[in-house]
Each structure stands twice: as C-alpha cells, then as structure tokens.
Design a protein around this motif. Structure first.
Motif, PDB file in Angstrom:
ATOM      1  N   THR A 146       0.841  -1.196   0.000  1.00 59.54           N
ATOM      2  CA  THR A 146       0.000   0.000   0.000  1.00 59.54           C
ATOM      3  C   THR A 146       0.878   1.249   0.000  1.00 59.54           C
ATOM      4  O   THR A 146       1.849   1.320   0.751  1.00 59.54           O
ATOM      5  CB  THR A 146      -0.909   0.025   1.256  1.00 59.54           C
ATOM      6  OG1 THR A 146      -1.684  -1.165   1.287  1.00 59.54           O
ATOM      7  CG2 THR A 146      -1.826   1.233   1.247  1.00 59.54           C
ATOM      8  N   HIS A 147       0.521   2.208  -0.843  1.00 58.13           N
ATOM      9  CA  HIS A 147       1.206   3.508  -0.888  1.00 58.13           C
ATOM     10  C   HIS A 147       0.151   4.579  -1.110  1.00 58.13           C
ATOM     11  O   HIS A 147      -0.865   4.337  -1.754  1.00 58.13           O
ATOM     12  CB  HIS A 147       2.234   3.552  -2.028  1.00 58.13           C
ATOM     13  CG  HIS A 147       3.306   2.545  -1.892  1.00 58.13           C
ATOM     14  ND1 HIS A 147       4.390   2.725  -1.067  1.00 58.13           N
ATOM     15  CD2 HIS A 147       3.455   1.322  -2.438  1.00 58.13           C
ATOM     16  CE1 HIS A 147       5.169   1.663  -1.130  1.00 58.13           C
ATOM     17  NE2 HIS A 147       4.622   0.793  -1.959  1.00 58.13           N
ATOM     18  N   THR A 188      -2.885   3.488  -3.535  1.00 56.34           N
ATOM     19  CA  THR A 188      -2.832   2.319  -4.403  1.00 56.34           C
ATOM     20  C   THR A 188      -2.505   1.107  -3.535  1.00 56.34           C
ATOM     21  O   THR A 188      -1.613   1.172  -2.684  1.00 56.34           O
ATOM     22  CB  THR A 188      -1.827   2.480  -5.565  1.00 56.34           C
ATOM     23  OG1 THR A 188      -1.805   1.268  -6.320  1.00 56.34           O
ATOM     24  CG2 THR A 188      -0.442   2.807  -5.107  1.00 56.34           C
ATOM     25  N   ARG A 189      -3.291   0.074  -3.712  1.00 59.99           N
ATOM     26  CA  ARG A 189      -3.075  -1.185  -2.990  1.00 59.99           C
ATOM     27  C   ARG A 189      -2.908  -2.292  -4.011  1.00 59.99           C
ATOM     28  O   ARG A 189      -3.655  -2.359  -4.986  1.00 59.99           O
ATOM     29  CB  ARG A 189      -4.286  -1.545  -2.132  1.00 59.99           C
ATOM     30  CG  ARG A 189      -4.406  -0.791  -0.872  1.00 59.99           C
ATOM     31  CD  ARG A 189      -5.667  -1.204  -0.086  1.00 59.99           C
ATOM     32  NE  ARG A 189      -5.843  -0.287   1.018  1.00 59.99           N
ATOM     33  CZ  ARG A 189      -6.373   0.920   0.912  1.00 59.99           C
ATOM     34  NH1 ARG A 189      -6.809   1.346  -0.239  1.00 59.99           N
ATOM     35  NH2 ARG A 189      -6.473   1.701   1.965  1.00 59.99           N
ATOM     36  N   THR A 190      -1.963  -3.159  -3.748  1.00 58.85           N
ATOM     37  CA  THR A 190      -1.812  -4.379  -4.535  1.00 58.85           C
ATOM     38  C   THR A 190      -1.981  -5.537  -3.573  1.00 58.85           C
ATOM     39  O   THR A 190      -1.318  -5.580  -2.534  1.00 58.85           O
ATOM     40  CB  THR A 190      -0.431  -4.437  -5.214  1.00 58.85           C
ATOM     41  OG1 THR A 190      -0.285  -3.290  -6.045  1.00 58.85           O
ATOM     42  CG2 THR A 190      -0.283  -5.700  -6.035  1.00 58.85           C
ATOM     43  N   ARG A 191      -2.878  -6.445  -3.906  1.00 57.77           N
ATOM     44  CA  ARG A 191      -3.108  -7.633  -3.093  1.00 57.77           C
ATOM     45  C   ARG A 191      -2.895  -8.874  -3.952  1.00 57.77           C
ATOM     46  O   ARG A 191      -3.288  -8.894  -5.126  1.00 57.77           O
ATOM     47  CB  ARG A 191      -4.537  -7.673  -2.550  1.00 57.77           C
ATOM     48  CG  ARG A 191      -4.810  -6.671  -1.475  1.00 57.77           C
ATOM     49  CD  ARG A 191      -6.224  -6.840  -0.957  1.00 57.77           C
ATOM     50  NE  ARG A 191      -6.481  -5.877   0.109  1.00 57.77           N
ATOM     51  CZ  ARG A 191      -7.667  -5.698   0.661  1.00 57.77           C
ATOM     52  NH1 ARG A 191      -8.708  -6.435   0.272  1.00 57.77           N
ATOM     53  NH2 ARG A 191      -7.827  -4.804   1.618  1.00 57.77           N
ATOM     54  N   ILE A 192      -2.300  -9.882  -3.327  1.00 57.06           N
ATOM     55  CA  ILE A 192      -2.069 -11.142  -4.021  1.00 57.06           C
ATOM     56  C   ILE A 192      -2.585 -12.289  -3.159  1.00 57.06           C
ATOM     57  O   ILE A 192      -2.263 -12.376  -1.974  1.00 57.06           O
ATOM     58  CB  ILE A 192      -0.579 -11.352  -4.328  1.00 57.06           C
ATOM     59  CG1 ILE A 192      -0.047 -10.205  -5.190  1.00 57.06           C
ATOM     60  CG2 ILE A 192      -0.355 -12.702  -5.009  1.00 57.06           C
ATOM     61  CD1 ILE A 192       1.437 -10.245  -5.433  1.00 57.06           C
ATOM     62  N   TYR A 193      -3.349 -13.158  -3.801  1.00 57.11           N
ATOM     63  CA  TYR A 193      -3.852 -14.357  -3.143  1.00 57.11           C
ATOM     64  C   TYR A 193      -3.278 -15.578  -3.856  1.00 57.11           C
ATOM     65  O   TYR A 193      -3.421 -15.721  -5.074  1.00 57.11           O
ATOM     66  CB  TYR A 193      -5.383 -14.400  -3.199  1.00 57.11           C
ATOM     67  CG  TYR A 193      -5.949 -15.645  -2.577  1.00 57.11           C
ATOM     68  CD1 TYR A 193      -6.013 -15.776  -1.194  1.00 57.11           C
ATOM     69  CD2 TYR A 193      -6.391 -16.696  -3.371  1.00 57.11           C
ATOM     70  CE1 TYR A 193      -6.518 -16.927  -0.614  1.00 57.11           C
ATOM     71  CE2 TYR A 193      -6.897 -17.849  -2.798  1.00 57.11           C
ATOM     72  CZ  TYR A 193      -6.952 -17.956  -1.424  1.00 57.11           C
ATOM     73  OH  TYR A 193      -7.436 -19.095  -0.852  1.00 57.11           O
ATOM     74  N   CYS A 194      -2.603 -16.436  -3.100  1.00 58.60           N
ATOM     75  CA  CYS A 194      -2.028 -17.665  -3.643  1.00 58.60           C
ATOM     76  C   CYS A 194      -3.076 -18.765  -3.575  1.00 58.60           C
ATOM     77  O   CYS A 194      -3.664 -19.003  -2.515  1.00 58.60           O
ATOM     78  CB  CYS A 194      -0.793 -18.066  -2.846  1.00 58.60           C
ATOM     79  SG  CYS A 194       0.500 -16.802  -2.852  1.00 58.60           S
ATOM     80  N   LEU A 195      -3.310 -19.434  -4.690  1.00 57.21           N
ATOM     81  CA  LEU A 195      -4.362 -20.444  -4.754  1.00 57.21           C
ATOM     82  C   LEU A 195      -4.019 -21.720  -4.006  1.00 57.21           C
ATOM     83  O   LEU A 195      -4.919 -22.481  -3.659  1.00 57.21           O
ATOM     84  CB  LEU A 195      -4.708 -20.760  -6.202  1.00 57.21           C
ATOM     85  CG  LEU A 195      -5.354 -19.601  -6.959  1.00 57.21           C
ATOM     86  CD1 LEU A 195      -5.572 -19.965  -8.411  1.00 57.21           C
ATOM     87  CD2 LEU A 195      -6.664 -19.196  -6.320  1.00 57.21           C
ATOM     88  N   ASP A 196      -2.730 -21.961  -3.773  1.00 52.81           N
ATOM     89  CA  ASP A 196      -2.341 -23.155  -3.023  1.00 52.81           C
ATOM     90  C   ASP A 196      -0.946 -22.950  -2.443  1.00 52.81           C
ATOM     91  O   ASP A 196      -0.295 -21.921  -2.683  1.00 52.81           O
ATOM     92  CB  ASP A 196      -2.424 -24.417  -3.891  1.00 52.81           C
ATOM     93  CG  ASP A 196      -1.613 -24.324  -5.180  1.00 52.81           C
ATOM     94  OD1 ASP A 196      -0.597 -23.588  -5.223  1.00 52.81           O
ATOM     95  OD2 ASP A 196      -1.998 -24.998  -6.148  1.00 52.81           O
TER      96      ASP A 196
END
Length: 179
Positions: free
Chosen positions: A15-16, A135-143
């Motif tokens: 986040t920035h 600005t937010r960057t989010r990452i979700y790992c599927l496994d």
C-alpha cells in the motif's frame, strides 16, 4: 472499498498513498490515465525484469517479441466514483510473467489453476478536505505451491515495485496540480 469485495483474503499486500489537493474526480481520472512508460526508471525496471526471458529466447534462437509489461496487462474489474480495481492471474515469477487470460471479474472469481495466484491493484481517493490517492496491490495464492514460488519473487521485486508505485503517485500528483 470495492477491493474488499473482490479480494477480501490475501497473502501479500503493498500500500502507498499521497495527498493531492485536487477534486477526487480529477485525481481518479489522472490515475486511470497515467502511462508508466513515460518514466525512465519504470521503463528500466521493466526492461531489467524482462531481461531473463529475452536472453533465454535469444539462446534458443527464438527472440521474444513480447510487448513490455505495463498497465494494459491488467484487466479492469470494477470502478466506483472514487476507486477502480484491476486484476491479473497467473504465475508471475516465470520469465515471461506466466500471465493467464482474464476477461472479467467473474473469471477472476472462477480462476482456480493450481500453482497460480490472483493479483488485484486498487486506486482509491479518500477524503474531501485533504484527498489522498492510495494504491493497494493484493495477491492471493491459490495453493501452497503458489505461495512457495511467489514468496521469494515477491520479496525480490517488492522494493522496486514500491519505488514504481511512489513514482507513479508523484507523477499523478504533478499532473493533477499542472506542474
């Protein structure tokens, strides 16, 4: 915030934000119109990131004719009066980004390719008296396999990604102020 509906769970987030004394509509419009290819540092960072794929292509006699990575690689997912969300899916640690097609928001929710991740980028203008563009960057790992592969890549690119976001926010602020 729309991002909370689109990707409420995540493993990584960056986040920035920056204060911009301008109307919220103008700030969001400038954020959506921003072209990172105008910044030499960002172009250089992308060129460096893409160097392994280009070298591998040359060694194999198959030059990479890939368009340099930019915001057009993201799919628009949702937009409100003071925010917008973009996304992409794949295995970004791969030499050629490992990006899979993502036509729309429904496809993001349905995406379930093993060993892959979902990424969303969010622009949000908050506040009336002293507006802030975040600005937010989010990452979700599927496994677990995706998380094992993404983690070192994330910590390697995160400092440069942060610099890119800060430069992007500064350029948007200059554009809003007409300087």
């Amino acid at each position: 915030m729309i991002i909370d509906d689109i990707l409420p769970e995540f493993h990584f987030q960056e986040t920035h934000s920056v204060s911009i004394p301008a109307p919220a509509e103008r700030i969001l419009a400038e954020a959506l119109a921003y072209d990172p290819r105008q910044d030499g540092f960002i172009r250089g960072a992308i060129t460096l990131r893409e160097l392994p794929a280009r070298l591998i292509g040359r060694l194999r006699g198959k030059p990479v004719a890939q368009k340099p990575f930019d915001l057009t690689h993201f799919t628009p997912l949702a937009q409100g009066p003071d925010e917008a969300v973009f996304g992409m899916v794949g295995r970004f640690w791969q030499a050629r980004y490992g990006q899979d097609p993502l036509p729309d928001l429904a496809a993001l929710h349905a995406y379930d390719r093993a060993g892959s991740v979902k990424l969303v980028m969010h622009f949000h203008v908050e506040g009336d008296n002293r507006p802030r563009l975040t600005t937010r960057t989010r990452i979700y790992c599927l496994d677990g396999a995706a998380k094992v592969r993404l983690t070192p890549y994330w910590y390697l690119i995160r400092p440069v990604s942060g610099l890119i976001r800060k430069r992007m926010l500064a350029a948007i602020k200059r554009s809003c102020l007409g300087t």
